[in-house]
Design a protein around this motif. Structure first.
Motif, mmCIF file in Angstrom:
data_model
loop_
_atom_site.group_PDB
_atom_site.id
_atom_site.type_symbol
_atom_site.label_atom_id
_atom_site.label_comp_id
_atom_site.label_asym_id
_atom_site.label_seq_id
_atom_site.Cartn_x
_atom_site.Cartn_y
_atom_site.Cartn_z
ATOM 1 N N VAL A 149 0.858 -1.183 0.000
ATOM 2 C CA VAL A 149 0.000 0.000 0.000
ATOM 3 C C VAL A 149 0.895 1.234 0.000
ATOM 4 O O VAL A 149 1.608 1.493 0.973
ATOM 5 C CB VAL A 149 -0.931 0.006 1.227
ATOM 6 N N ARG A 150 0.855 2.002 -1.066
ATOM 7 C CA ARG A 150 1.750 3.151 -1.200
ATOM 8 C C ARG A 150 1.083 4.480 -0.863
ATOM 9 O O ARG A 150 1.748 5.518 -0.890
ATOM 10 C CB ARG A 150 2.339 3.193 -2.610
ATOM 11 N N ASN A 151 -0.208 4.457 -0.554
ATOM 12 C CA ASN A 151 -0.896 5.675 -0.137
ATOM 13 C C ASN A 151 -0.691 5.846 1.365
ATOM 14 O O ASN A 151 -1.203 5.059 2.154
ATOM 15 C CB ASN A 151 -2.385 5.580 -0.471
ATOM 16 N N SER A 175 12.046 1.977 1.453
ATOM 17 C CA SER A 175 12.267 3.063 0.515
ATOM 18 C C SER A 175 11.870 4.370 1.165
ATOM 19 O O SER A 175 10.889 4.430 1.915
ATOM 20 C CB SER A 175 11.443 2.854 -0.762
ATOM 21 N N ALA A 176 12.619 5.433 0.867
ATOM 22 C CA ALA A 176 12.260 6.754 1.372
ATOM 23 C C ALA A 176 11.087 7.338 0.600
ATOM 24 O O ALA A 176 10.485 8.327 1.040
ATOM 25 C CB ALA A 176 13.474 7.688 1.267
ATOM 26 N N GLU A 177 10.733 6.744 -0.519
ATOM 27 C CA GLU A 177 9.669 7.294 -1.362
ATOM 28 C C GLU A 177 8.293 6.751 -1.018
ATOM 29 O O GLU A 177 7.288 7.325 -1.419
ATOM 30 C CB GLU A 177 9.966 6.991 -2.834
ATOM 31 N N HIS A 178 8.218 5.637 -0.300
ATOM 32 C CA HIS A 178 6.949 4.986 -0.011
ATOM 33 C C HIS A 178 6.828 4.716 1.484
ATOM 34 O O HIS A 178 7.840 4.627 2.188
ATOM 35 C CB HIS A 178 6.844 3.667 -0.783
ATOM 36 N N PRO A 179 5.600 4.577 2.000
ATOM 37 C CA PRO A 179 5.446 4.220 3.406
ATOM 38 C C PRO A 179 6.192 2.924 3.717
ATOM 39 O O PRO A 179 6.109 1.959 2.965
ATOM 40 C CB PRO A 179 3.929 4.045 3.559
ATOM 41 N N SER A 180 6.916 2.933 4.806
ATOM 42 C CA SER A 180 7.739 1.772 5.172
ATOM 43 C C SER A 180 7.479 1.397 6.623
ATOM 44 O O SER A 180 8.130 1.930 7.531
ATOM 45 C CB SER A 180 9.232 2.071 4.957
ATOM 46 N N PHE A 181 6.514 0.510 6.813
ATOM 47 C CA PHE A 181 6.156 0.060 8.153
ATOM 48 C C PHE A 181 6.319 -1.455 8.228
ATOM 49 O O PHE A 181 6.075 -2.169 7.261
ATOM 50 C CB PHE A 181 4.725 0.470 8.496
ATOM 51 N N ALA A 182 6.708 -1.917 9.393
ATOM 52 C CA ALA A 182 7.116 -3.318 9.532
ATOM 53 C C ALA A 182 6.223 -4.109 10.468
ATOM 54 O O ALA A 182 6.675 -5.068 11.084
ATOM 55 C CB ALA A 182 8.559 -3.381 10.021
ATOM 56 N N ASP A 183 4.945 -3.762 10.557
ATOM 57 C CA ASP A 183 4.026 -4.524 11.398
ATOM 58 C C ASP A 183 3.855 -5.930 10.824
ATOM 59 O O ASP A 183 3.366 -6.094 9.700
ATOM 60 C CB ASP A 183 2.657 -3.840 11.444
ATOM 61 N N ALA A 191 9.674 -8.288 2.390
ATOM 62 C CA ALA A 191 10.366 -7.002 2.438
ATOM 63 C C ALA A 191 11.004 -6.711 1.090
ATOM 64 O O ALA A 191 11.677 -7.573 0.515
ATOM 65 C CB ALA A 191 11.429 -7.018 3.536
ATOM 66 N N ARG A 192 10.799 -5.491 0.601
ATOM 67 C CA ARG A 192 11.401 -5.043 -0.662
ATOM 68 C C ARG A 192 12.348 -3.887 -0.312
ATOM 69 O O ARG A 192 11.883 -2.791 0.017
ATOM 70 C CB ARG A 192 10.328 -4.579 -1.650
ATOM 71 N N LEU A 193 13.644 -4.121 -0.377
ATOM 72 C CA LEU A 193 14.635 -3.138 0.050
ATOM 73 C C LEU A 193 15.165 -2.377 -1.155
ATOM 74 O O LEU A 193 15.567 -2.975 -2.153
ATOM 75 C CB LEU A 193 15.774 -3.836 0.790
ATOM 76 N N MET A 194 15.193 -1.048 -1.043
ATOM 77 C CA MET A 194 15.459 -0.194 -2.209
ATOM 78 C C MET A 194 16.529 0.853 -1.933
ATOM 79 O O MET A 194 16.394 2.008 -2.313
ATOM 80 C CB MET A 194 14.161 0.500 -2.641
ATOM 81 N N HIS A 195 17.604 0.459 -1.268
ATOM 82 C CA HIS A 195 18.651 1.433 -0.939
ATOM 83 C C HIS A 195 20.038 1.011 -1.417
ATOM 84 O O HIS A 195 21.049 1.450 -0.868
ATOM 85 C CB HIS A 195 18.691 1.659 0.573
ATOM 86 N N ALA A 196 20.118 0.186 -2.440
ATOM 87 C CA ALA A 196 21.433 -0.226 -2.938
ATOM 88 C C ALA A 196 22.205 0.983 -3.462
ATOM 89 O O ALA A 196 21.646 1.904 -4.054
ATOM 90 C CB ALA A 196 21.278 -1.272 -4.040
ATOM 91 N N GLY A 249 15.095 -2.275 -7.335
ATOM 92 C CA GLY A 249 15.287 -0.892 -7.749
ATOM 93 C C GLY A 249 16.617 -0.319 -7.308
ATOM 94 O O GLY A 249 17.624 -1.010 -7.178
ATOM 95 N N ALA A 250 16.633 1.009 -7.070
ATOM 96 C CA ALA A 250 17.823 1.766 -6.676
ATOM 97 C C ALA A 250 18.959 1.457 -7.651
ATOM 98 O O ALA A 250 18.753 1.497 -8.860
ATOM 99 C CB ALA A 250 18.197 1.474 -5.231
#
Length: 272
Positions: A149-151, A175-183, A191-196, A249-250
């Motif tokens: 959910v990106r909203n 990602s800093a561009e999308h909500p990133s919550f780990a509940d 998990a989709r990690l986007m900081h390479a 990504g990244a």
């Protein structure tokens, strides 16, 4: 890791990328037709992105299945014709068509990723109805569903409650561009990690990969990672979880290196 921990798979998005050739990930001279076999031997999961734009015929999924080893998993992004539709009560036939084709992956099928964009209006109530619609199994196989959910407005404690009620994972978007919550909301984590970083051979500093190694192990044991952002204060109590950590990504050319580096760290500490 104890015997009670779930399996952890590291992976990437897709397997066709020119920058991975010539020694970056694929050996120099490797025929393109052999790239999937090479990637699936090195990694535990690959996310199919092309299904977001068009579905494949079951025969194609079957070919991909045959090129991969036992224990490997494909995850797959659901078609945008479903996730870009604002009225989710009308997408049932498209959901059934997508699932009915991709189950040709058989035991190689992992999570189905339902990615909703940052302007999609669905709230917890709308997602509740949508998740109720998703099939829980197909061809006798249990299905795993992951909801991305990106909203930002949709991220509420009610959304977490709904996801837990349906045993659906809420995707952690690193990602800093999308909500990133780990509940944690399901018996698996996605998990989709986007900081390479392009200047690092493994994409991430060694310390960052060590942190993700520990986090993946906690998730696999059914524990939480309180150092990551959460929406709900209510803790989840579950048993062992399957864990998927994908580098997306990244600096895409570095993602295979990151996935393999994390794989190797997990192996060194005895993770499954």
């Amino acid at each position: 890791m104890t015997a009670a921990a779930g399996r952890i798979r590291t992976g990437i998005g897709g397997w066709v990328f020119p920058a991975w050739r010539g020694g970056m990930f694929y050996p120099a001279g490797l025929p393109q037709r052999e790239e999937l076999a090479h990637a699936s031997a090195a990694l535990g999961c690959i996310e199919i992105n092309s299904t977001f734009y068009r579905t494949q015929k079951p025969a194609i999924y079957a070919q991909w299945r045959e090129q991969t080893p036992p224990g490997f998993r494909f995850s797959a992004k659901a078609p945008r014709t479903i996730t870009q539709t604002h009225d989710l009560t009308k997408v049932g036939p498209r959901v059934d068509a997508f699932v009915g084709g991709i189950v040709a992956l058989e035991d190689r099928l992992g999570p189905l990723v339902w990615q909703f964009g940052d302007t999609h209006p669905a709230d917890a109530e709308a997602f509740d109805g949508f998740l109720q619609m998703l099939p829980k199994q197909a061809d006798g196989r249990r299905l795993q569903h992951a909801l991305e959910v990106r909203n930002p407005a949709a991220w509420t404690p009610e959304l977490v409650t709904v996801a837990r009620a349906h045993n659906v994972a809420l995707v952690f978007s690193g990602s800093a561009e999308h909500p990133s919550f780990a509940d944690p909301t399901a018996d698996f984590v996605y998990a989709r990690l986007m900081h390479a970083r392009p200047n690092l051979r493994a994409g991430y500093p060694e310390r960052a990969l060590e942190q993700w190694c520990l986090r993946a192990m906690r998730w696999a044991r059914g524990e939480d990672n309180p150092d990551l952002p959460h929406v709900s204060a209510e803790a989840a109590s579950t048993g062992p979880r399957e864990v998927y950590v994908l580098f997306i990504g990244a600096a895409k050319q570095r993602n295979p290196g990151a996935a393999m580096a994390l794989r190797d760290q997990l192996a060194r500490v005895g993770a499954t």
